[in-house]
Design a protein around this motif. Structure first.
Motif, PDB file in Angstrom:
ATOM      1  N   ASP A   2      -5.922 -29.851  -5.500  1.00  0.00           N
ATOM      2  CA  ASP A   2      -5.163 -30.321  -4.342  1.00  0.00           C
ATOM      3  C   ASP A   2      -4.547 -29.137  -3.605  1.00  0.00           C
ATOM      4  OD1 ASP A   2      -5.146 -33.219  -3.952  1.00  0.00           O
ATOM      5  OD2 ASP A   2      -4.383 -33.321  -5.998  1.00  0.00           O
ATOM      6  N   LEU A   3      -4.141 -29.383  -2.366  1.00  0.00           N
ATOM      7  CA  LEU A   3      -3.603 -28.323  -1.526  1.00  0.00           C
ATOM      8  C   LEU A   3      -2.173 -27.980  -1.919  1.00  0.00           C
ATOM      9  CD1 LEU A   3      -4.908 -29.421   1.990  1.00  0.00           C
ATOM     10  CD2 LEU A   3      -5.926 -27.774   0.411  1.00  0.00           C
ATOM     11  N   GLN A   4      -1.887 -26.688  -1.972  1.00  0.00           N
ATOM     12  CA  GLN A   4      -0.546 -26.170  -2.226  1.00  0.00           C
ATOM     13  C   GLN A   4      -0.075 -25.456  -0.964  1.00  0.00           C
ATOM     14  OE1 GLN A   4       0.989 -26.420  -5.332  1.00  0.00           O
ATOM     15  NE2 GLN A   4      -0.740 -27.349  -6.408  1.00  0.00           N
ATOM     16  N   TYR A   5       1.150 -25.719  -0.567  1.00  0.00           N
ATOM     17  CA  TYR A   5       1.729 -25.127   0.646  1.00  0.00           C
ATOM     18  C   TYR A   5       2.827 -24.150   0.265  1.00  0.00           C
ATOM     19  CZ  TYR A   5       4.393 -24.879   5.049  1.00  0.00           C
ATOM     20  OH  TYR A   5       5.071 -24.456   6.168  1.00  0.00           O
ATOM     21  N   LEU A   6       2.715 -22.924   0.748  1.00  0.00           N
ATOM     22  CA  LEU A   6       3.729 -21.897   0.515  1.00  0.00           C
ATOM     23  C   LEU A   6       4.323 -21.524   1.864  1.00  0.00           C
ATOM     24  CD1 LEU A   6       4.909 -19.945  -1.719  1.00  0.00           C
ATOM     25  CD2 LEU A   6       3.316 -18.252  -0.802  1.00  0.00           C
ATOM     26  N   GLU A   7       5.592 -21.838   2.054  1.00  0.00           N
ATOM     27  CA  GLU A   7       6.215 -21.605   3.362  1.00  0.00           C
ATOM     28  C   GLU A   7       6.356 -20.123   3.662  1.00  0.00           C
ATOM     29  OE1 GLU A   7      10.090 -23.100   5.934  1.00  0.00           O
ATOM     30  OE2 GLU A   7      10.128 -23.188   3.756  1.00  0.00           O
ATOM     31  N   LYS A   8       6.743 -19.345   2.658  1.00  0.00           N
ATOM     32  CA  LYS A   8       6.896 -17.901   2.822  1.00  0.00           C
ATOM     33  C   LYS A   8       6.895 -17.268   1.443  1.00  0.00           C
ATOM     34  CE  LYS A   8      11.945 -18.278   3.010  1.00  0.00           C
ATOM     35  NZ  LYS A   8      13.157 -17.985   3.799  1.00  0.00           N
ATOM     36  N   SER A   9       6.734 -15.979   1.419  1.00  0.00           N
ATOM     37  CA  SER A   9       6.722 -15.267   0.149  1.00  0.00           C
ATOM     38  C   SER A   9       8.042 -15.481  -0.584  1.00  0.00           C
ATOM     39  CB  SER A   9       6.497 -13.777   0.393  1.00  0.00           C
ATOM     40  OG  SER A   9       6.500 -13.069  -0.822  1.00  0.00           O
ATOM     41  N   GLY A  10       7.955 -15.820  -1.865  1.00  0.00           N
ATOM     42  CA  GLY A  10       9.135 -16.061  -2.669  1.00  0.00           C
ATOM     43  C   GLY A  10       9.531 -17.512  -2.767  1.00  0.00           C
TER      44      GLY A  10
ATOM     45  N   LEU B  56       0.811  -1.213   0.000  1.00  0.00           N
ATOM     46  CA  LEU B  56       0.000   0.000   0.000  1.00  0.00           C
ATOM     47  C   LEU B  56       0.846   1.266   0.000  1.00  0.00           C
ATOM     48  CD1 LEU B  56      -2.856  -1.023   2.473  1.00  0.00           C
ATOM     49  CD2 LEU B  56      -2.910  -0.980  -0.021  1.00  0.00           C
ATOM     50  N   ASN B  57       2.150   1.136   0.339  1.00  0.00           N
ATOM     51  CA  ASN B  57       2.976   2.344   0.390  1.00  0.00           C
ATOM     52  C   ASN B  57       3.541   2.743  -0.976  1.00  0.00           C
ATOM     53  OD1 ASN B  57       4.676   0.183   0.200  1.00  0.00           O
ATOM     54  ND2 ASN B  57       6.039   0.799   1.863  1.00  0.00           N
ATOM     55  N   ASN B  58       3.665   1.759  -1.919  1.00  0.00           N
ATOM     56  CA  ASN B  58       4.196   2.147  -3.238  1.00  0.00           C
ATOM     57  C   ASN B  58       3.368   1.634  -4.410  1.00  0.00           C
ATOM     58  OD1 ASN B  58       4.879  -0.582  -3.657  1.00  0.00           O
ATOM     59  ND2 ASN B  58       6.976  -0.281  -2.918  1.00  0.00           N
ATOM     60  N   LEU B  59       2.393   0.766  -4.149  1.00  0.00           N
ATOM     61  CA  LEU B  59       1.436   0.283  -5.157  1.00  0.00           C
ATOM     62  C   LEU B  59       2.103  -0.447  -6.321  1.00  0.00           C
ATOM     63  CD1 LEU B  59      -1.020   3.336  -5.335  1.00  0.00           C
ATOM     64  CD2 LEU B  59      -1.046   1.381  -3.790  1.00  0.00           C
ATOM     65  N   GLN B  60       3.268  -1.040  -6.070  1.00  0.00           N
ATOM     66  CA  GLN B  60       3.944  -1.823  -7.107  1.00  0.00           C
ATOM     67  C   GLN B  60       3.502  -3.284  -7.002  1.00  0.00           C
ATOM     68  OE1 GLN B  60       5.963  -0.345  -9.487  1.00  0.00           O
ATOM     69  NE2 GLN B  60       5.144   1.496  -8.491  1.00  0.00           N
ATOM     70  N   ILE B  61       2.607  -3.684  -7.894  1.00  0.00           N
ATOM     71  CA  ILE B  61       2.045  -5.037  -7.878  1.00  0.00           C
ATOM     72  C   ILE B  61       3.146  -6.087  -8.061  1.00  0.00           C
ATOM     73  CG2 ILE B  61       0.612  -6.668  -9.161  1.00  0.00           C
ATOM     74  CD1 ILE B  61      -1.257  -4.997  -7.819  1.00  0.00           C
ATOM     75  N   GLU B  62       3.128  -7.102  -7.208  1.00  0.00           N
ATOM     76  CA  GLU B  62       4.088  -8.216  -7.301  1.00  0.00           C
ATOM     77  C   GLU B  62       3.306  -9.517  -7.530  1.00  0.00           C
ATOM     78  OE1 GLU B  62       6.225  -8.231  -3.627  1.00  0.00           O
ATOM     79  OE2 GLU B  62       6.367  -6.041  -3.581  1.00  0.00           O
ATOM     80  N   SER B  63       3.185  -9.938  -8.780  1.00  0.00           N
ATOM     81  CA  SER B  63       2.480 -11.190  -9.085  1.00  0.00           C
ATOM     82  C   SER B  63       3.370 -12.368  -8.722  1.00  0.00           C
ATOM     83  CB  SER B  63       2.119 -11.246 -10.564  1.00  0.00           C
ATOM     84  OG  SER B  63       1.234 -10.195 -10.902  1.00  0.00           O
ATOM     85  N   TRP B  64       2.789 -13.406  -8.113  1.00  0.00           N
ATOM     86  CA  TRP B  64       3.605 -14.566  -7.761  1.00  0.00           C
ATOM     87  C   TRP B  64       2.977 -15.903  -8.126  1.00  0.00           C
ATOM     88  CZ3 TRP B  64       1.754 -18.154  -4.257  1.00  0.00           C
ATOM     89  CH2 TRP B  64       0.715 -17.750  -3.408  1.00  0.00           C
ATOM     90  N   ALA B  65       1.793 -15.890  -8.664  1.00  0.00           N
ATOM     91  CA  ALA B  65       1.179 -17.129  -9.139  1.00  0.00           C
ATOM     92  C   ALA B  65       0.159 -16.751 -10.194  1.00  0.00           C
ATOM     93  CB  ALA B  65       0.522 -17.903  -7.997  1.00  0.00           C
ATOM     94  N   GLY B  66      -0.009 -17.620 -11.171  1.00  0.00           N
ATOM     95  CA  GLY B  66      -0.996 -17.337 -12.194  1.00  0.00           C
ATOM     96  C   GLY B  66      -0.907 -18.318 -13.345  1.00  0.00           C
ATOM     97  N   GLY B  67      -1.887 -18.219 -14.240  1.00  0.00           N
ATOM     98  CA  GLY B  67      -1.898 -19.087 -15.416  1.00  0.00           C
ATOM     99  C   GLY B  67      -3.281 -19.622 -15.697  1.00  0.00           C
ATOM    100  N   ASP B  68      -3.338 -20.698 -16.457  1.00  0.00           N
ATOM    101  CA  ASP B  68      -4.615 -21.285 -16.869  1.00  0.00           C
ATOM    102  C   ASP B  68      -5.199 -22.139 -15.750  1.00  0.00           C
ATOM    103  OD1 ASP B  68      -4.310 -20.090 -19.311  1.00  0.00           O
ATOM    104  OD2 ASP B  68      -3.356 -21.834 -20.237  1.00  0.00           O
ATOM    105  N   TYR B  69      -5.459 -21.494 -14.641  1.00  0.00           N
ATOM    106  CA  TYR B  69      -5.950 -22.183 -13.448  1.00  0.00           C
ATOM    107  C   TYR B  69      -6.979 -21.303 -12.735  1.00  0.00           C
ATOM    108  CZ  TYR B  69      -1.771 -25.129 -13.933  1.00  0.00           C
ATOM    109  OH  TYR B  69      -0.803 -25.978 -14.397  1.00  0.00           O
ATOM    110  N   VAL B  70      -7.732 -21.953 -11.874  1.00  0.00           N
ATOM    111  CA  VAL B  70      -8.548 -21.262 -10.874  1.00  0.00           C
ATOM    112  C   VAL B  70      -7.794 -21.356  -9.553  1.00  0.00           C
ATOM    113  CG1 VAL B  70     -10.682 -21.358  -9.532  1.00  0.00           C
ATOM    114  CG2 VAL B  70     -10.752 -21.697 -12.011  1.00  0.00           C
TER     115      VAL B  70
END
Length: 968
Positions: free
Chosen positions: A659-667, A619-633
């Motif tokens: 199925d469940l996806q686990y993300l330990e931390k950002s990045g 919210l302080n700089n509004l620079q969007i950081e996409s980290w997942a995406g594609g032909d999925y829901v």
């Protein structure tokens, strides 16, 4: 014992599906795959109840059959990547310190069914078991005969649960007919043990998880744990067999007790003859409240009192009751009633504000009592419907039980010991900010405008600002269709005004009303609205700290809006340019607001290609950081660890199960940690794609096309057309085989060699049937022209609004070989005056303002009602029609299905009607869903695959055969 399996998680492009893709390319592998039949559906599982420990190191989920079967609790360890399985287990909860997993284990379903077939009584069936599992050591404790359990939300080390005591074995009778060991009636010392049941209560055990030491409390009817402090409040009905509390052994008397687990101390708050209920603690457990009925008379109106305790008191004090000064003394709604004085409501649970400064409870007018001296044959039971009634009589019937239990809010200020009544019959609804700390409430009155429900489907409202210190009520706006909210600190009341298609705010400090949006630069209303009504809002995301700003959605973007209406609104995302929708994901369920420099998680959706993903927005700089995406829901409600950055989410598409996806931390790289349906590789699946064409009216339309896995464009295939309104946004949704209540399963039909086509339908007001015809027929014609659709083997299938459209289409064209219409409206002229029995509302609003899209009353637009009704053109039908309409349908009166069937029968047109007795708008019971899908498949197979007609199609199923011979 649990089962342990080693399951190596994989990355965002799962190795499992890479192998699957390679194998699918191999002809031999593809030829060995089988079509999905009804008997195969039982193999599929779904994921439920995903939980993660506060430290983010453990994840649990329940694997549940899509049909019926025993659940399995899965526990995944992030440190080792291994999964532990607890058969037949569910309802798992992690402790706040991330040390324990507590869950329920059910008896085997096959065992229960076998015993029920032997007519074993419910009370004698096997009971659930409580499982207590220590995560670090793998130690597992099982506690039988479980009734319920609770684990503290924000403190640790303890567990509370209720069990049923084991029934003593029945002694055999001796030769005299007396059971051996039984006491004789002459033994006066023999006492019959008090029975454990819902009236007397059950045994409550409180266990120290670290030591395993338990305290037992007999005949507990109700208990509750404080949210943040080691306190437990319980109500016991009295002396029992079991002594309680090892620190101070005593037999409990009837009353309410506070257990301080930190001090190992049991304190009686109120002991007396009577009833106690609605137990409540503040978050820290330093204040308690409950309702008490200590009157021993047989008075029909019970004199409930409010008991209050705080830590500096030895026992609870009765602070309010039937004669309290704040209670109204008259009942203007029923002035002829002999009972006028109000009482406390026994149906409203006391609720503390988060800061414990306020206690909210309910008051209620005296009930309308029947005359008990009348005999049954002397009682007149007649419904009186009056044209001036604000609500339909049928709606009042549906609301009856809730109205009997309606409570009007009173607030007790715990510091100043003052009562302030807030609610009244004139202002029945109160809304508070989530924590209930603020001195501002939002009062809503819609009863004066309730008649609008009949023709608009929504009531107008009067909005009031209610001062919790004084009880003063200030009118903000009147007679307006709006959706109001209160800000987290109670500084503003915000609402979307339907007729203005704009956001407004009311300032609690200045009492000023400001319009916040004007739709000039960008529309904030729903741009896709195609019903004859005001367009709705897109909603709001969150508030900033100190109520400094509110984040509001347009179709694509998030806007930072000043609730004072002074500063210019700021667009935080740039989605409109690419037709990408950004929506805020609230990772902390208890977060009241966002801080100015916070980084928030967004869900993204692209309208063009239907791709989804996640992105971070600082919210302080509004620079969007996409980290997942594609032909999925991607799931819109991922689960985050409360004390760590770990995140669990799902990702799916037509081929990939969520199925469940686990993300330990950002990045970090997400890991797939579940594998719910490995058997999918054994079956033909199919593929899905987007198609686009030009409608008969010249409009570009999109739709979905599902093809068989071994699709050959040189061949011609049978096709089923399924539709509702717009389905193309579901391009990447996974569709596991199941027995759906109303719709064909795309995967199952593609697996069996069918094409499935799902066209979007844009509507023109006044011409819903014609709109459906234009969109569907142009789409079908477009596909036929490609050469791979057999024009003689095309069917229609739709339910409810889709069922209406299917019935309409067969009156306009002979193209389709057959059609299924579920819960269809056949005659808009009679349906207009019908009742939605589940809500009691008149159906007229649907035609004037909502989905049916006529845009006026029956007397304003009689031509449109007739022209859009299939009934009046049934003589043109040549398409065999299967109708499914159930006799307890609460949405579309089932006589609509009867009108359609009788009309076709009178004209000697091939038609069948399926009525699943006592089922609602669709079959709910599993056996009925299976039956419906089976008959529908047999129907389509007969007309599209030349399969023999089953007996139920040629001879029906007579009443004497119902439930015995199905005619498959």
């Amino acid at each position: 014992m649990p089962r342990f399996i080693l399951f190596k998680p994989t990355s965002m492009r799962p190795f499992f599906f890479i192998i699957l893709g390679l194998l699918s390319a191999c002809p031999a592998f593809s030829q060995n795959k089988q079509p999905i039949e009804h008997t195969d559906v039982h193999r599929w599982r779904k994921l439920e109840q995903t939980k993660i420990t506060p430290d983010g190191r453990w994840v649990s989920w329940s694997l549940v059959a899509v049909t019926e079967g025993d659940p399995a609790l899965h526990l995944w360890n992030a440190a080792t990547g291994t999964t532990t399985i607890f058969p037949r287990s569910t309802d798992a909860v992690f402790s706040d310190d991330s040390r324990w997993l507590v869950f329920r284990t059910k008896p085997a379903l096959d065992t229960l069914k076998a015993l029920r077939r032997k007519k074993v009584k419910d009370e004698d069936l096997p009971k659930d078991t409580l499982g207590v599992y220590e995560l670090a050591t793998g130690k597992w404790e099982k506690i039988p005969r479980l009734k319920s359990f609770s684990i503290p939300e924000k403190w640790s080390g303890w567990l509370a649960f209720q069990i049923e005591t084991e029934k003593p074995p029945v002694a055999p009778k001796d030769s005299s007919g007396t059971r051996s060991g039984a006491k004789t009636t002459g033994n006066k010392s023999a006492k019959k043990s008090k029975k454990e049941d819902k009236d007397n209560g059950y045994r409550l055990l409180v266990q120290n998880l670290a030591t395993g030491i338990r305290d037992t409390f007999a005949y507990v009817k109700e208990f509750t744990l404080a949210k943040r402090g080691p306190r437990l409040l319980l109500h016991s009905t009295g002396r029992g067999d079991t002594l309680t509390f090892r620190a101070n052994p005593q037999a409990l008397q009837n009353g309410v007790y506070l257990l301080d687990l930190e001090k190992n101390h049991l304190r009686p708050l109120l002991r007396a003859k009577g009833k106690f209920q609605q137990l409540s603690l503040d978050e820290s457990g330093t204040q308690a409240a409950f309702l008490a009925d200590l009157d021993t008379s047989l008075a029909r109106i019970r004199p409930w009192q409010l008991a209050f305790w705080e830590s500096k008191q030895d026992s609870a004090t009765l602070i309010a009751g039937p004669k309290s000064a704040f209670l109204p003394k008259s009942n203007p709604k029923y002035p002829e009633s002999p009972f006028q004085e109000w009482n406390l409501s026994e149906h409203a649970r006391p609720v503390f504000s988060e800061d414990a400064g306020k206690l909210y409870f309910g008051m209620a007018p005296p009930p309308v009592l029947n005359d008990t001296t009348l005999l049954k044959e002397e009682i007149v039971e007649v419904e009186v419907w009056t044209w001036t009634d604000k609500r339909m009589y049928t709606q009042e019937e549906i609301r009856l039980e809730n109205e009997k239990k309606r409570a009007y809010t009173v607030v007790y200020h715990t510091g100043s010991r003052r009562f302030v009544p807030l609610g009244s019959p004139e202002l029945p609804e109160m809304r508070f900010e989530e924590k209930r700390n603020s001195n501002l409430a939002l009062g809503i009155a819609e009863e004066p405008y309730a008649q609008h429900l009949t023709w608009e489907g929504a009531a107008h409202k009067d909005l009031y600002a209610v001062n919790l210190e004084t009880g003063d009520k200030k009118l903000i706006v009147s007679d307006l269709r709006c959706n109001p909210r209160i800000s987290p600190l109670g500084k503003y009341i915000l609402w979307w005004s339907d007729p203005d298609t704009a956001w407004f705010s009311w300032n609690a400090r200045t009492a000023a009303v400001k319009r916040l949006t004007d739709n000039r630069g960008v529309p904030f209303y729903d741009e896709d609205t195609d019903v004859p009504d005001y367009p709705g809002e897109h909603g709001l995301a969150a508030w900033l700290e100190n109520d400094a700003a509110v984040l509001i959605y347009d179709r694509y973007d998030i806007w930072k809006v000043d609730p004072e209406g002074l500063r210019r609104s700021e667009r935080l995302t740039r989605g409109r340019e690419t037709k990408t929708t950004f929506r805020y994901i609230k990772l902390d369920p208890e977060a009241r607001h966002l801080v100015a420099n916070e980084r928030i998680l967004l869900h993204t959706f692209n309208e063009n290609d239907k791709t989804e993903g996640y992105a971070w927005l600082p919210l302080n700089n509004l620079q969007i950081e996409s980290w997942a995406g594609g032909d999925y829901v991607y799931s819109r409600a991922p689960v985050k660890a409360r004390k760590a950055d770990a995140l669990v989410f799902t990702r799916e598409n037509f081929h990939v199960f969520p199925d469940l996806q686990y993300l330990e931390k950002s990045g970090a790289t997400p890991l797939r940690i579940s594998n719910a349906n490995p058997q999918q590789t054994e079956y033909r699946w199919g593929n899905i794609e987007m198609v686009e064409w030009t409608s008969l009216s010249g409009e570009k339309i999109k739709g979905l096309l599902v093809k068989p896995e071994d699709f050959d464009p040189a061949k011609q295939y049978p096709m089923i057309v399924n539709f509702y309104e717009k389905l193309s946004d579901e391009l990447h949704r996974h569709r596991s085989p199941d027995f759906h209540r109303s719709q064909i399963n795309y995967t199952v039909y593609a697996s069996r060699g069918y094409l499935v086509f799902a066209p979007d339908i844009p509507y023109r007001i006044g011409y819903p049937g014609e709109s459906a015809y234009d969109a569907i027929m142009s789409g079908v014609t477009h596909l036929i022209a490609k050469g791979f659709v057999d024009s003689k083997r095309i069917a229609l299938q739709g339910h409810s609004w889709g069922g209406y459209q299917a019935a309409y289409l067969v009156t306009r064209t002979h193209l389709f070989a057959c059609a299924e219409a579920g819960a269809p409206v056949a005659n808009m002229t009679s349906a207009y005056g019908g009742i939605r029995w589940e809500s009691g509302l008149s159906r007229s609003f649907q035609y004037e303002r909502q989905q049916s899209r006529i845009g006026g009353s029956l007397w304003e637009k009689p031509k449109q009602y007739v022209e859009n009704s299939p009934l009046f053109a049934l003589d043109k039908v040549e398409t065999p029609l299967l109708i499914m309409h159930n006799d307890k349908d609460g949405a579309v009166p089932w006589y609509q299905g009867i009108e359609l069937f009788n009309g076709l029968r009178r004209l000697n047109k091939p038609a069948w009607l399926l009525n699943y007795n006592d089922e609602p708008h669709w079959p709910v019971k599993l056996q009925n869903r299976i039956d419906f899908q089976r008959r529908m498949q047999q129907f389509f197979d007969h007309y599209l695959l030349a399969a023999p007609a089953p007996r139920w199609m040629t001879q029906g199923v007579s009443p004497i055969e119902k439930g015995i011979l199905q005619g498959y």
